[in-house]
Design a protein around this motif. Structure first.
Motif, PDB file in Angstrom:
ATOM      1  N   ILE A  53       0.874  -1.124   0.017  1.00  0.00           N
ATOM      2  CA  ILE A  53       0.026  -0.047   0.063  1.00  0.00           C
ATOM      3  C   ILE A  53       0.980   1.244  -0.129  1.00  0.00           C
ATOM      4  O   ILE A  53       0.661   2.207  -0.682  1.00  0.00           O
ATOM      5  CB  ILE A  53      -0.943   0.195   1.236  1.00  0.00           C
ATOM      6  CG1 ILE A  53      -1.876  -0.825   0.927  1.00  0.00           C
ATOM      7  CG2 ILE A  53      -1.433   1.361   1.379  1.00  0.00           C
ATOM      8  CD1 ILE A  53      -2.882  -1.303   2.200  1.00  0.00           C
ATOM      9  N   ASN A  54       1.868   1.283   0.987  1.00  0.00           N
ATOM     10  CA  ASN A  54       2.677   2.445   1.031  1.00  0.00           C
ATOM     11  C   ASN A  54       3.540   2.688  -0.566  1.00  0.00           C
ATOM     12  O   ASN A  54       3.616   3.661  -0.977  1.00  0.00           O
ATOM     13  CB  ASN A  54       3.833   2.400   1.983  1.00  0.00           C
ATOM     14  CG  ASN A  54       3.317   2.690   3.188  1.00  0.00           C
ATOM     15  OD1 ASN A  54       2.105   3.178   3.602  1.00  0.00           O
ATOM     16  ND2 ASN A  54       3.776   2.121   4.227  1.00  0.00           N
ATOM     17  N   SER A  55       3.895   1.535  -1.062  1.00  0.00           N
ATOM     18  CA  SER A  55       4.607   1.607  -2.451  1.00  0.00           C
ATOM     19  C   SER A  55       3.523   2.284  -3.645  1.00  0.00           C
ATOM     20  O   SER A  55       3.917   2.978  -4.141  1.00  0.00           O
ATOM     21  CB  SER A  55       5.245   0.406  -2.874  1.00  0.00           C
ATOM     22  OG  SER A  55       4.504  -0.469  -3.665  1.00  0.00           O
ATOM     23  N   GLN A  56       2.356   1.595  -3.290  1.00  0.00           N
ATOM     24  CA  GLN A  56       1.273   2.331  -4.307  1.00  0.00           C
ATOM     25  C   GLN A  56       1.044   3.736  -4.086  1.00  0.00           C
ATOM     26  O   GLN A  56       1.064   4.597  -5.088  1.00  0.00           O
ATOM     27  CB  GLN A  56      -0.199   1.451  -4.155  1.00  0.00           C
ATOM     28  CG  GLN A  56       0.000   0.183  -4.788  1.00  0.00           C
ATOM     29  CD  GLN A  56      -1.057  -0.917  -4.268  1.00  0.00           C
ATOM     30  OE1 GLN A  56      -2.234  -0.087  -3.841  1.00  0.00           O
ATOM     31  NE2 GLN A  56      -1.317  -1.907  -4.731  1.00  0.00           N
ATOM     32  N   ILE A  57       1.190   4.270  -2.928  1.00  0.00           N
ATOM     33  CA  ILE A  57       0.786   5.474  -2.395  1.00  0.00           C
ATOM     34  C   ILE A  57       2.072   6.423  -3.060  1.00  0.00           C
ATOM     35  O   ILE A  57       1.976   7.523  -3.773  1.00  0.00           O
ATOM     36  CB  ILE A  57       0.481   5.907  -0.847  1.00  0.00           C
ATOM     37  CG1 ILE A  57      -0.726   5.191  -0.790  1.00  0.00           C
ATOM     38  CG2 ILE A  57       0.660   7.198  -0.510  1.00  0.00           C
ATOM     39  CD1 ILE A  57      -1.001   5.279   0.980  1.00  0.00           C
ATOM     40  N   HIS A  78       3.998   5.690  -5.540  1.00  0.00           N
ATOM     41  CA  HIS A  78       3.853   5.578  -7.068  1.00  0.00           C
ATOM     42  C   HIS A  78       2.915   6.761  -7.397  1.00  0.00           C
ATOM     43  O   HIS A  78       3.318   7.342  -8.571  1.00  0.00           O
ATOM     44  CB  HIS A  78       3.557   4.333  -7.393  1.00  0.00           C
ATOM     45  CG  HIS A  78       3.354   4.260  -8.948  1.00  0.00           C
ATOM     46  ND1 HIS A  78       4.517   4.326  -9.988  1.00  0.00           N
ATOM     47  CD2 HIS A  78       2.171   4.140  -9.770  1.00  0.00           C
ATOM     48  CE1 HIS A  78       4.128   4.160 -11.112  1.00  0.00           C
ATOM     49  NE2 HIS A  78       2.552   4.073 -10.954  1.00  0.00           N
ATOM     50  N   LEU A  79       1.951   6.748  -6.703  1.00  0.00           N
ATOM     51  CA  LEU A  79       0.897   7.732  -7.064  1.00  0.00           C
ATOM     52  C   LEU A  79       1.237   9.181  -7.034  1.00  0.00           C
ATOM     53  O   LEU A  79       0.940  10.151  -7.839  1.00  0.00           O
ATOM     54  CB  LEU A  79      -0.480   7.677  -6.493  1.00  0.00           C
ATOM     55  CG  LEU A  79      -1.262   6.416  -6.840  1.00  0.00           C
ATOM     56  CD1 LEU A  79      -2.554   6.355  -5.913  1.00  0.00           C
ATOM     57  CD2 LEU A  79      -1.781   6.623  -8.407  1.00  0.00           C
ATOM     58  N   GLN A  80       1.918   9.550  -5.804  1.00  0.00           N
ATOM     59  CA  GLN A  80       2.580  10.805  -5.391  1.00  0.00           C
ATOM     60  C   GLN A  80       3.636  11.285  -6.367  1.00  0.00           C
ATOM     61  O   GLN A  80       3.897  12.461  -6.842  1.00  0.00           O
ATOM     62  CB  GLN A  80       3.168  10.861  -4.005  1.00  0.00           C
ATOM     63  CG  GLN A  80       1.848  10.885  -2.929  1.00  0.00           C
ATOM     64  CD  GLN A  80       2.286  10.574  -1.616  1.00  0.00           C
ATOM     65  OE1 GLN A  80       3.539  10.270  -1.395  1.00  0.00           O
ATOM     66  NE2 GLN A  80       1.540  10.868  -0.735  1.00  0.00           N
ATOM     67  N   ALA A  81       4.535  10.289  -6.982  1.00  0.00           N
ATOM     68  CA  ALA A  81       5.341  10.584  -7.868  1.00  0.00           C
ATOM     69  C   ALA A  81       4.814  10.637  -9.366  1.00  0.00           C
ATOM     70  O   ALA A  81       5.352  11.602 -10.250  1.00  0.00           O
ATOM     71  CB  ALA A  81       6.479   9.343  -8.199  1.00  0.00           C
ATOM     72  N   LYS A  82       3.875  10.213  -9.581  1.00  0.00           N
ATOM     73  CA  LYS A  82       3.210  10.328 -10.938  1.00  0.00           C
ATOM     74  C   LYS A  82       2.522  11.369 -11.331  1.00  0.00           C
ATOM     75  O   LYS A  82       2.278  12.046 -12.088  1.00  0.00           O
ATOM     76  CB  LYS A  82       2.221   8.812 -11.138  1.00  0.00           C
ATOM     77  CG  LYS A  82       1.966   8.910 -12.681  1.00  0.00           C
ATOM     78  CD  LYS A  82       1.103   7.501 -12.891  1.00  0.00           C
ATOM     79  CE  LYS A  82       0.701   7.377 -14.311  1.00  0.00           C
ATOM     80  NZ  LYS A  82      -0.091   5.976 -14.437  1.00  0.00           N
ATOM     81  N   GLY A 120      -0.312  15.249  -3.494  1.00  0.00           N
ATOM     82  CA  GLY A 120       0.391  15.787  -2.111  1.00  0.00           C
ATOM     83  C   GLY A 120       1.148  14.719  -1.564  1.00  0.00           C
ATOM     84  O   GLY A 120       1.435  13.546  -1.829  1.00  0.00           O
ATOM     85  N   HIS A 121       1.801  15.179  -0.281  1.00  0.00           N
ATOM     86  CA  HIS A 121       2.698  14.335   0.371  1.00  0.00           C
ATOM     87  C   HIS A 121       2.748  15.006   1.752  1.00  0.00           C
ATOM     88  O   HIS A 121       2.207  16.063   2.184  1.00  0.00           O
ATOM     89  CB  HIS A 121       4.061  14.319  -0.192  1.00  0.00           C
ATOM     90  CG  HIS A 121       4.686  15.600  -0.729  1.00  0.00           C
ATOM     91  ND1 HIS A 121       5.462  16.351   0.286  1.00  0.00           N
ATOM     92  CD2 HIS A 121       4.807  16.153  -1.684  1.00  0.00           C
ATOM     93  CE1 HIS A 121       5.761  17.737  -0.230  1.00  0.00           C
ATOM     94  NE2 HIS A 121       5.438  17.542  -1.578  1.00  0.00           N
ATOM     95  N   ALA A 122       3.723  14.274   2.553  1.00  0.00           N
ATOM     96  CA  ALA A 122       3.821  14.646   4.087  1.00  0.00           C
ATOM     97  C   ALA A 122       4.237  15.953   4.084  1.00  0.00           C
ATOM     98  O   ALA A 122       3.902  16.682   5.261  1.00  0.00           O
ATOM     99  CB  ALA A 122       4.613  13.698   4.954  1.00  0.00           C
ATOM    100  N   ASP A 123       5.165  16.483   3.338  1.00  0.00           N
ATOM    101  CA  ASP A 123       5.715  18.100   3.477  1.00  0.00           C
ATOM    102  C   ASP A 123       4.913  18.904   2.820  1.00  0.00           C
ATOM    103  O   ASP A 123       5.827  20.205   2.612  1.00  0.00           O
ATOM    104  CB  ASP A 123       7.200  17.748   3.044  1.00  0.00           C
ATOM    105  CG  ASP A 123       8.022  16.792   3.913  1.00  0.00           C
ATOM    106  OD1 ASP A 123       7.669  16.733   5.117  1.00  0.00           O
ATOM    107  OD2 ASP A 123       8.994  16.097   3.425  1.00  0.00           O
TER     108      ASP A 123
END
Length: 103
Positions: free
Chosen positions: A10-14, A16-20, A25-28
């Protein structure tokens, strides 16, 4: 119960979506950046959907081309000029305190 491999997946999918996709968004992510993404996504949606563009043109009593042009211009700086970084602001406050102590 979720296993460790499920959580990693799940974390790797998230990630991947944030990079794509930029707007996910992201934590920062700062509040300004979040608002910027929302505004740009909204204007892009308005320009991409002709019915919404027609609605805004009728409401503003402008031509569709003019409204589309204005929305595209608003996409450049939809939330105004970005604020100073908080780290830079804190450094300036410390410098001001040092000057006050010396003077």
């Amino acid at each position: 119960m979720a296993s460790l491999s499920d959580r990693f997946n799940i974390n790797s999918q998230i990630e991947h979506l944030q990079a794509k996709y930029v707007g996910t968004g992201h934590a920062d992510l700062t509040r300004f950046e979040w608002n910027l993404n929302i505004q740009r996504d909204s204007f892009a949606s308005y320009v991409g959907h002709h019915n919404m563009l027609s609605y805004f043109a009728i409401v503003e009593n402008e031509s569709i081309g003019r409204v589309k042009y204005e929305f595209l211009q608003k996409m450049l700086l939809p939330c105004g000029i970005p604020p100073k970084d908080t780290a830079d602001f804190e450094e300036e406050e410390e410098e001001d305190e040092d000057v006050e102590m010396k003077g």
